[in-house]
Design a protein around this motif. Sequence first.
Motif, PDB file in Angstrom:
ATOM      1  N   PHE A  43       0.831  -1.207   0.000  1.00 32.86           N
ATOM      2  CA  PHE A  43       0.000   0.000   0.000  1.00 32.86           C
ATOM      3  C   PHE A  43       0.868   1.261   0.000  1.00 32.86           C
ATOM      4  CE2 PHE A  43      -3.336  -2.926   1.245  1.00 32.86           C
ATOM      5  CZ  PHE A  43      -4.456  -2.390   0.626  1.00 32.86           C
ATOM      6  N   PHE A  44       2.021   1.203   0.653  1.00 33.46           N
ATOM      7  CA  PHE A  44       2.947   2.342   0.598  1.00 33.46           C
ATOM      8  C   PHE A  44       3.344   2.627  -0.857  1.00 33.46           C
ATOM      9  CE2 PHE A  44       5.018   2.697   5.102  1.00 33.46           C
ATOM     10  CZ  PHE A  44       3.776   3.064   5.606  1.00 33.46           C
ATOM     11  N   ILE A  45       3.593   1.561  -1.619  1.00 34.13           N
ATOM     12  CA  ILE A  45       3.943   1.733  -3.036  1.00 34.13           C
ATOM     13  C   ILE A  45       2.775   2.362  -3.789  1.00 34.13           C
ATOM     14  CG2 ILE A  45       4.580   0.521  -5.158  1.00 34.13           C
ATOM     15  CD1 ILE A  45       5.950  -1.587  -3.392  1.00 34.13           C
TER      16      ILE A  45
ATOM     17  N   PHE B  83       2.790   6.079  -5.584  1.00 28.81           N
ATOM     18  CA  PHE B  83       2.371   6.243  -6.976  1.00 28.81           C
ATOM     19  C   PHE B  83       1.278   7.303  -7.060  1.00 28.81           C
ATOM     20  CE2 PHE B  83       0.867   3.598 -10.915  1.00 28.81           C
ATOM     21  CZ  PHE B  83       1.186   4.670 -11.738  1.00 28.81           C
ATOM     22  N   GLN B  84       0.313   7.215  -6.154  1.00 26.02           N
ATOM     23  CA  GLN B  84      -0.809   8.153  -6.158  1.00 26.02           C
ATOM     24  C   GLN B  84      -0.339   9.585  -5.891  1.00 26.02           C
ATOM     25  OE1 GLN B  84      -4.492   7.596  -6.654  1.00 26.02           O
ATOM     26  NE2 GLN B  84      -3.829   9.686  -7.064  1.00 26.02           N
ATOM     27  N   ILE B  85       0.584   9.766  -4.967  1.00 30.97           N
ATOM     28  CA  ILE B  85       1.058  11.114  -4.625  1.00 30.97           C
ATOM     29  C   ILE B  85       1.845  11.728  -5.777  1.00 30.97           C
ATOM     30  CG2 ILE B  85       2.651  12.370  -3.114  1.00 30.97           C
ATOM     31  CD1 ILE B  85       1.679  10.512  -0.842  1.00 30.97           C
ATOM     32  N   VAL B  86       2.655  10.922  -6.454  1.00 35.65           N
ATOM     33  CA  VAL B  86       3.381  11.425  -7.636  1.00 35.65           C
ATOM     34  C   VAL B  86       2.386  11.873  -8.709  1.00 35.65           C
ATOM     35  CG1 VAL B  86       4.925  10.788  -9.532  1.00 35.65           C
ATOM     36  CG2 VAL B  86       5.465  10.085  -7.193  1.00 35.65           C
ATOM     37  N   LEU B  87       1.294  11.126  -8.854  1.00 34.74           N
ATOM     38  CA  LEU B  87       0.281  11.502  -9.839  1.00 34.74           C
ATOM     39  C   LEU B  87      -0.464  12.760  -9.421  1.00 34.74           C
ATOM     40  CD1 LEU B  87      -1.107   8.019 -10.872  1.00 34.74           C
ATOM     41  CD2 LEU B  87       0.449   9.487 -12.126  1.00 34.74           C
ATOM     42  N   PHE B  88      -0.636  12.976  -8.112  1.00 34.83           N
ATOM     43  CA  PHE B  88      -1.188  14.250  -7.643  1.00 34.83           C
ATOM     44  C   PHE B  88      -0.318  15.401  -8.150  1.00 34.83           C
ATOM     45  CE2 PHE B  88      -3.118  12.181  -3.609  1.00 34.83           C
ATOM     46  CZ  PHE B  88      -4.299  11.921  -4.291  1.00 34.83           C
TER      47      PHE B  88
ATOM     48  N   PRO C 224      10.994  16.603  -6.862  1.00 35.70           N
ATOM     49  CA  PRO C 224      10.285  17.075  -5.655  1.00 35.70           C
ATOM     50  C   PRO C 224       9.264  16.069  -5.129  1.00 35.70           C
ATOM     51  CG  PRO C 224      10.438  18.843  -7.261  1.00 35.70           C
ATOM     52  CD  PRO C 224      10.907  17.594  -7.951  1.00 35.70           C
ATOM     53  N   SER C 225       8.461  15.488  -6.037  1.00 35.42           N
ATOM     54  CA  SER C 225       7.452  14.522  -5.600  1.00 35.42           C
ATOM     55  C   SER C 225       8.097  13.223  -5.136  1.00 35.42           C
ATOM     56  CB  SER C 225       6.455  14.251  -6.729  1.00 35.42           C
ATOM     57  OG  SER C 225       7.102  13.710  -7.862  1.00 35.42           O
ATOM     58  N   ILE C 226       9.159  12.824  -5.778  1.00 35.24           N
ATOM     59  CA  ILE C 226       9.858  11.600  -5.375  1.00 35.24           C
ATOM     60  C   ILE C 226      10.473  11.783  -3.991  1.00 35.24           C
ATOM     61  CG2 ILE C 226      11.800  10.078  -5.909  1.00 35.24           C
ATOM     62  CD1 ILE C 226      11.216  10.661  -8.874  1.00 35.24           C
ATOM     63  N   PHE C 227      11.059  12.938  -3.779  1.00 33.55           N
ATOM     64  CA  PHE C 227      11.640  13.233  -2.460  1.00 33.55           C
ATOM     65  C   PHE C 227      10.562  13.211  -1.382  1.00 33.55           C
ATOM     66  CE2 PHE C 227      12.784  16.344   0.848  1.00 33.55           C
ATOM     67  CZ  PHE C 227      13.962  15.767   1.309  1.00 33.55           C
ATOM     68  N   LEU C 228       9.386  13.745  -1.723  1.00 33.83           N
ATOM     69  CA  LEU C 228       8.282  13.772  -0.759  1.00 33.83           C
ATOM     70  C   LEU C 228       7.850  12.370  -0.365  1.00 33.83           C
ATOM     71  CD1 LEU C 228       6.030  15.172   0.834  1.00 33.83           C
ATOM     72  CD2 LEU C 228       4.675  15.226  -1.270  1.00 33.83           C
ATOM     73  N   VAL C 229       7.672  11.466  -1.337  1.00 32.90           N
ATOM     74  CA  VAL C 229       7.191  10.122  -0.995  1.00 32.90           C
ATOM     75  C   VAL C 229       8.264   9.327  -0.250  1.00 32.90           C
ATOM     76  CG1 VAL C 229       5.517  10.056  -2.881  1.00 32.90           C
ATOM     77  CG2 VAL C 229       7.804   9.171  -3.276  1.00 32.90           C
TER      78      VAL C 229
END
Length: 574
Positions: free
Chosen positions: A77-79, A83-88, A121-126
Motif C-alpha cells: 500500500f505504501f507503493i 504512486f498516487q502522490i506522484v500523480l497528484f 520534488p514529488s519523489i523526495f516527498l514520498v
Amino acid sequence: MQTTQTKRSIWSWIHNPILLFWIYIIVNLAPTFYFLNAQPLDWVGKIVILCFPLAFFSFFLALFRNAGVAQIILFPFFILHAFQIVLFYLFGGDLIAVDMFLNVATTNTSEINELLGSLLPSIFLVILLYLPPTILAIIQWKRRERLSLSFRKKIIFSSLILALISFILSFTANNLNTGILVFNQDVYPINALHNLGFAINKWDKVKQYPETSADFTFEAVRVKDSLQTEREIIVLIIGETSRADNWSLYGYDRETNPELKKQENLFVFKDALTQSNTTHKSVSIILSDAEAENYNSIYNKKGLIFAFKEAGFTTICLSNQAENGSFIEYFTKEADIYQTIRTTDPKTGLTINNYDEALLPILEKLIDENKGDLFIVLHTYGSHFNYMERYPEAFQKFTPDHISEVSKDQKEQLVNAYDNSILYTDHFLNQTIETLKKTKAAVAMLYTADHGEDLFDDDRGRFLHASPTPTYYQLRIPIFMWFSDQFKAKNTIKIEAVEKNVQIPISTNTIFHTMLNAANIETKYLEKDLSLVHPSFTERPRMYLNDHDIAVPYLKMNLKSEDFKMLKKNNIKP
C-alpha cells in the motif's frame, strides 16, 4: 545531561507501540487527505471517503499484536500511495487510472528515467513520507514491541462501527459529477485496487490476442481503376504527443510549421479530437476499425495493415517506438516489412534515442526495393517527454529549453522545448513529403497525432497526458492529408470530398476508413461515411473512450470550465 534526556525521550517515542500505530495510520491516509479537497463530493461523501480507509487500516493494524508486522504486510500500500502522490503532483486530484497501470507495463526504462529525473520534488516527498515509517515498522518487528489486548479490542470494535457508518452513509452521499457515490470508483484505496484489477485483466486479454484474432479476415478486395497506371503508395504517419494548439498551421502565434505551410496539396482538418488520451488505446484505434463505441471488438480482429495485405499491397511499418507487447506491436508487426529503430537493451531496458528523421533513409531504400503498390506506416516519437531529447541542436530555436525539473516555475523552458519538438516534426514531415514526391507515384499521405499534452496551461497546473480526467489540450490534435499531383489528377472526387470534409468535426476513428477508401479497398468493415476522402462523410457525435473502456460523449466526460473556454475560443465542437 540535557542531551542524554533528549535521546532517551526520542528513543522512548520510537518504541511507543501506540504512537507508532497512529503514525502508520496517518501515513496510510495521506492520499485520502488530498482526496478530501480534490474529489467533487458533498460533505457526506467526504465523511465516507475519510471514514472507510481509516476503518480499514485501523482494523488491519489492530489484528496483530505487533503493528510493525502488520505495516510490513501493508508495505504494497505504501507503493500504491507513493504512486498516487506522484500523480497528484502531475495531474492534480486524479486517481491512479487503469491506463496508468497499463502505461507502467508498456513504458520502457528510458522513458521512465526521463520522467523520474524531472519529478524529484514529488519523489523526495514520498521517500520522506514512507521510508521512515517502514524503518520504524522493521525496528518494531525486530524488538517485538506489542500493543495491549485491550487497546486492540477497542480499535477493532471502533473500526467495525466506523466501516458500518461509512457504508450506510454511502447510500446518501453524492459525487457532484455523477450524482451518486460508488465505492469502487470514489473511495480510496478501493478504487485504486479496482483499477489495478481491471488493468491486470485487460493486460491478460491483450496477451491472448494472437489466439483470439487468429481466424479473423477482412475479406478485403482492392477495386483498381483500369485507368490507374501510376504506382500507388498510401502512407499513414502517427505522431506522438502532438497538440494542435502549438502548430502554427492551427493558428499558434509562434512559427512552428515553416516548411509544411509551403507545401501544396496539403489539407488541414482544423476540428480534430482524439478518442483517447493514452497512446496504447489511441494508436490501437488508429490502426484498426475499433472505436470508442465498440472498442472491445479489438480483441477479435486484425488491424489496418492486415487489411492492406489482404488487398494485395506490400505493407511496410517503420517505427521509432520501443516494442511493448501492446496492440500497437501486434498491429504493426502484421506488416510484410517491419523495423523499429528504437531498440531496447534486454539487460538494462534502456533504448537508443534516434531522431525521427533517421526513418527516412530506410523509407527511401524500401520504396526503391519494393516496386509494387505500397502501404506504409511510420510511427514516430514526435514530442514525447523529455521534449529536449526529441530534436537536434539545429532546431533549438526557442530558448531557454533546458528542463531540470517538472514544475510551473519551468513552464517557459517546457513550452520552448515542446515547441522545438514541433518545429522538428514539421521538418521531418516536410522531408517525408519530399521523399514521397521523388517516387512519381500516386501518393496519399495522412498524418495524425495520437493525443495532445498539458503544459501547465492554466490554474489547474496539469502536465503530460493520460490522466483519467483529460483536458482540452490532451484532446485536440493535428490531422492533415497530403496528396501527390499524380494522385490528385486521378482522384478528383476524393480530392473534392477532402476539400469539403476539412470543415467537419472529426475524430481518430476516421483514420481506418479513410486509408482503406483512399486505396479503393472494399470490405464489409469499411464505413464510407467515416472516410475523409468520400463525399458521403457524415459528422457523428464525437465519443471519448474512458478509463474503463466505455464510450462517453464529450459533453459528459467531466471537462472543466477551462476546457470549454478553449473549445469555444477555437471553434471546436465538443
